[in-house]
Design a protein around this motif. Structure first.
Motif, PDB file in Angstrom:
ATOM      1  N   THR A 123      10.263   6.350  -2.818  1.00 30.24           N
ATOM      2  CA  THR A 123      10.989   7.595  -3.065  1.00 30.24           C
ATOM      3  C   THR A 123      11.571   8.094  -1.755  1.00 30.24           C
ATOM      4  OG1 THR A 123       9.508   8.189  -4.902  1.00 30.24           O
ATOM      5  CG2 THR A 123      10.836   9.950  -3.930  1.00 30.24           C
ATOM      6  N   VAL A 124      12.893   8.206  -1.703  1.00 30.05           N
ATOM      7  CA  VAL A 124      13.578   8.742  -0.524  1.00 30.05           C
ATOM      8  C   VAL A 124      13.874  10.214  -0.804  1.00 30.05           C
ATOM      9  CG1 VAL A 124      15.577   8.546   0.993  1.00 30.05           C
ATOM     10  CG2 VAL A 124      14.588   6.496  -0.036  1.00 30.05           C
TER      11      VAL A 124
ATOM     12  N   ASN B 222       0.825  -1.203   0.000  1.00 26.74           N
ATOM     13  CA  ASN B 222       0.000   0.000   0.000  1.00 26.74           C
ATOM     14  C   ASN B 222       0.861   1.255   0.000  1.00 26.74           C
ATOM     15  OD1 ASN B 222      -2.315  -1.637   0.162  1.00 26.74           O
ATOM     16  ND2 ASN B 222      -2.093  -1.767   2.396  1.00 26.74           N
ATOM     17  N   LYS B 223       0.206   2.381  -0.164  1.00 28.71           N
ATOM     18  CA  LYS B 223       0.888   3.665  -0.065  1.00 28.71           C
ATOM     19  C   LYS B 223       1.241   3.936   1.390  1.00 28.71           C
ATOM     20  CE  LYS B 223      -1.733   5.715  -3.912  1.00 28.71           C
ATOM     21  NZ  LYS B 223      -2.627   6.829  -4.295  1.00 28.71           N
TER      22      LYS B 223
ATOM     23  N   GLY C 204      10.702   9.719   3.341  1.00 34.19           N
ATOM     24  CA  GLY C 204      10.186   9.502   2.000  1.00 34.19           C
ATOM     25  C   GLY C 204       8.813   8.886   2.006  1.00 34.19           C
ATOM     26  N   PHE C 205       8.440   8.287   0.854  1.00 29.56           N
ATOM     27  CA  PHE C 205       7.112   7.688   0.719  1.00 29.56           C
ATOM     28  C   PHE C 205       7.174   6.563  -0.307  1.00 29.56           C
ATOM     29  CE2 PHE C 205       7.426  11.257  -2.208  1.00 29.56           C
ATOM     30  CZ  PHE C 205       6.975  10.725  -3.410  1.00 29.56           C
ATOM     31  N   HIS C 206       6.152   5.710  -0.271  1.00 29.81           N
ATOM     32  CA  HIS C 206       6.048   4.586  -1.189  1.00 29.81           C
ATOM     33  C   HIS C 206       4.728   4.689  -1.933  1.00 29.81           C
ATOM     34  CE1 HIS C 206       6.575   0.435  -2.629  1.00 29.81           C
ATOM     35  NE2 HIS C 206       5.262   0.318  -2.447  1.00 29.81           N
ATOM     36  N   ARG C 207       4.799   4.544  -3.264  1.00 31.09           N
ATOM     37  CA  ARG C 207       3.592   4.659  -4.079  1.00 31.09           C
ATOM     38  C   ARG C 207       3.837   3.949  -5.415  1.00 31.09           C
ATOM     39  NH1 ARG C 207       2.978  10.170  -4.345  1.00 31.09           N
ATOM     40  NH2 ARG C 207       1.961  10.097  -2.306  1.00 31.09           N
ATOM     41  N   ASP C 208       2.868   3.156  -5.867  1.00 28.11           N
ATOM     42  CA  ASP C 208       2.942   2.471  -7.162  1.00 28.11           C
ATOM     43  C   ASP C 208       4.221   1.648  -7.296  1.00 28.11           C
ATOM     44  OD1 ASP C 208       0.527   3.677  -7.877  1.00 28.11           O
ATOM     45  OD2 ASP C 208       1.549   5.451  -8.673  1.00 28.11           O
TER      46      ASP C 208
END
Length: 538
Positions: free
Chosen positions: A195-196, A162-163, A187-191
């Protein structure tokens, strides 16, 4: 009707009593033990809970003391205080929580090709407070250890599908015994892409910062990597190779290294700076469409010291253009430009000036790295240099030494030398084995068979020597060596270790052949119409 009311009141009283009894029992050590046993039966792990706390002021929150989770191999979790916020929408399911906070805990994680061996749970927020995480990768060959870990993930799921967003800091990180202080990662996680946005930390007295993406295939797309004042030292020659396997398939769009140093047994860089673009790594480094600028105060390679080094390179597929290389070496300067391709270096020009070079006792030239299988130079120039050999078996000195060459091959099959082209050597004055000489002049030309033709002349003690020779560099052997001396005592041949006890004369010639190192000649010595046989001493 009255009796029914009494029954209902009695039932409710008994129910409340047992609920309250269970509530208080669970908060005892004995009750926590019962909970631990039940949870252990529901999983493949052994779970131990020291005590359970609950407060009506935080009705949906449970606090667990001394939580330990183990498998048949090791202790996976050891948490003195674990705070769990229950999901109000579904209080009775145990796979999703509002929040989970790990305080002063220790997590031991073994990476198994992306498969987790821990609980499959999720939380709106997973938070760590002053915790420790030990991560084992590559089948236990490499370890990462995080201490005083703070931060968290929103939302969190072990599946990672998940995001989510993450924000962590760690006071100390060990990567195979390399220490990183004050690490920060956000950062974040998506698709399927992580991304850091901010990665940084301190190494010794330096620091690094980076921005990158972790793609779906676990490769890295690094937008920017900067290292400042990084100083690495190791007594192991393969230090860099030992850690390069930790780096996955990667692309670095911009690499910047400032005021950094590295010290290995046979290699040293002091106060080096690098600016590079478009670098790829996939088990080895690739510079397909790259630009590279390097400068350093000092570089030492196999005991050779270079100062004020500047290197400017650009690459196009497999060809590297050497735009400029400048350095100070042995009190003089060196510069060259050219191209590198297919492990061969082709220089447009190589110029050395004001070099003060002392030859070693044994002239054993090192085997070059495989990337320099062959070195060719269109124009070779050495200006106003000093060449010295001090050792007693054959000392010599050449002042104002100059070299001019065209089409010269300086390395063949990774071995240094002169293997082709035309090269002239000149000097204003000097000495051979303590015999003063003036204006030595030699021209070397190579034929199609890679044999060198030498033409040599020199003034000695008011006389002159002229010689012609053919030399096989691969065999270290003179195929022919013709010498003519005018007005020079023949004892010079013995002083120069060409012939032992030649007949005394002032004008003579010799027709010889033999080894160069050490001198070992045989042939004919001629003077005043007479011929004498010269035998090799070796």
């Amino acid at each position: 009707m009255l009796r029914l009311r009494i029954y209902i009141i009695t039932f409710l009283f008994v129910t409340c009593f047992f609920v309250l009894l269970s509530y208080f029992v669970v908060q005892t050590s004995w009750g926590a033990k019962i909970v631990s046993q039940q949870l252990s039966r529901l999983s493949s792990y052994t779970i131990s809970i020291g005590k359970v706390h609950h407060s009506f002021s935080n009705f949906y929150e449970l606090v667990f003391d001394d939580v330990v989770i183990t498998d048949d191999k090791q202790e996976i979790v050891n948490v003195p205080t674990l705070v769990v916020g229950l999901d109000k929408s579904d209080l009775w399911q145990l796979t999703h929580f509002n929040y989970v906070t790990v305080i002063d805990g220790t997590i031991n994680y073994i990476h198994n090709d992306g498969k987790s061996s821990h609980y499959n749970f999720s939380a709106n927020t997973l938070k760590f407070v002053n915790s420790t995480a030990n991560v084992s990768i590559n089948n236990g060959a490499d370890e990462l250890s995080f201490t005083q870990l703070n931060g968290g993930v929103k939302p969190f799921s072990l599946s990672g599908e998940n995001k989510y967003q993450f924000d962590f800091s760690s006071q100390s990180v060990l990567v195979n015994q390399i220490s990183i202080k004050s690490l920060l990662i956000q950062g974040f996680h998506r698709d399927d892409i992580t991304t850091v946005t901010n990665l940084g930390g301190n190494i010794d007295n330096g620091f690094f910062v980076s921005k990158l993406k972790v793609l779906a295939d676990n490769s890295l797309n690094i937008d920017q990597l900067q290292l400042h004042n990084i100083n690495l030292q190791s007594t192991e020659e393969d230090f860099l190779d030992k850690y390069s396997h930790l780096l996955p398939k990667s692309t670095i769009k911009q690499l910047s290294i400032f005021e950094s140093s590295i010290q290995l047994p046979s290699f040293l860089i002091e106060k080096g700076n690098i600016e590079a673009t478009n670098i790829r790594y996939d088990s080895q480094w690739h510079f397909d469409q790259s630009a590279f600028v390097f400068n350093a105060d000092h570089v030492v390679w196999h005991d050779e010291t270079f100062a004020s080094v500047l290197v400017q390179l650009s690459s196009n597929n497999q060809e590297v253009t050497i735009e400029k290389v400048l350095a100070k070496w042995n009190k003089g300067s060196i510069n060259f430009a050219g191209k590198w391709e297919d492990n061969s270096l082709h220089l447009d020009q190589l110029t050395l000036s004001d070099i003060n070079y002392q030859l070693p006792e044994k002239l054993e030239l090192p085997v070059l790295p495989s990337i320099f299988r062959r070195i060719e130079v269109d124009k070779l120039t050495i200006l106003q240099s000093l060449l010295i050999r001090k050792y007693s078996d054959f000392p010599f000195t050449l002042y104002n030494f100059q070299v001019s060459g065209t089409g010269v091959t300086l390395a063949k099959d990774q071995k240094l030398g002169i293997f082709s082209g035309t090269t002239s050597f000149k000097s204003e004055k000097g000495s051979f084995n303590r015999v003063d000489i003036n204006y030595p002049d030699m021209i070397v030309k190579f034929d199609a068979e890679n044999h060198a033709s030498l033409t040599f002349s020199v003034l000695v003690s008011g006389g002159m020597i002229e010689s012609k020779a053919k030399f096989d560099p691969l065999q270290n052997e003179f195929l022919s060596f013709q010498l003519n001396a005018y007005g020079i005592a023949s004892s010079l041949l013995e002083e120069w270790k060409i012939a032992k006890q030649p007949p005394k004369t002032m004008n003579y010639s010799a027709d010889l052949h033999g080894k160069l190192l050490p001198f070992s000649f045989s042939g004919t010595f001629s003077t005043n119409g007479k011929n004498y046989i010269i035998n090799s001493e070796h």
